[in-house]
Design an enzyme around this catalytic site. Sequence first.
Site: not given
Length: 277
Positions: A67, A71, A108, A132-135, A159, A244
Amino acid sequence: MINGDTVLIAHIGYPTSTFKAPLIYNPYFESIGVNAVVVPMGVKAEGYPGTLAALRGFTNLRGALITMPHKVTTVGLVDEVSTTARIAGACNAVLLRPDGTLLGDMFDGEGFVRGVLRKGRAVAGARVLVIGAGGVGCAIAASLAAAGAGALGLFDVNPAAAEALATRLREHYPKIAVTVGSRDPAGCDIVVNASPLGMNAGDALPVDVERLAPSTFVGEVVMKQEITPFLAAARARGCEYQVGTDMLFEQIPAYLEFFGFPSTTPDVLRSVAQISY
């Protein structure tokens, strides 16, 4: 009871105070008589590569749940990654194989999409906004694309992260319209908060909820509380929503299969889970 035959699954991330998985997996394992346990392990970013490498030496370890904030980093640290993980650019599960190699996968997005579909909402052809463009955001976007979303809007405070995700999506799903840079939810069928906003008191809302239509389905990934400020505001607008932990419950059956344990249903998991808020 943990003993010398107990199979371990590491749960690696930081901070561990937000971890919910041990409160689901461990009661489930106990309920079906499987001698396995999920163990939280707090590891900061600088110590993670060494920690993951060290896992190869444990003879009673099946693998690890991964987590935040690891990730994305995991993709470059394992020996092989699944197609889904490659598109997402992130892994949230690592299997330690008998030959000592590590296989990374990502569940996920699958969990999120399963939850949406279970609630009777269509993903095929839908116009979706992912914040959100994380994991987790990358994983959800990849799975939404695989499920046939008609258009994907991506926004991240970084960006470059959103642009990189858009490039991967366009490569693998050229028929889907992918746009970057706007977090306006107007006209969207599904809006997803896949950012950390909501984990801390006083966080801003991920989108302007006044621009949400009551028909929009809203999804959340933050698990610190069941009804986050974002979900509360969306609910007040009349929107249907997904909390969530739904994403977590929906993906665990896939995790169990990945690790070679008996699988189950989200309903069974909820019946034994010890999560409280």
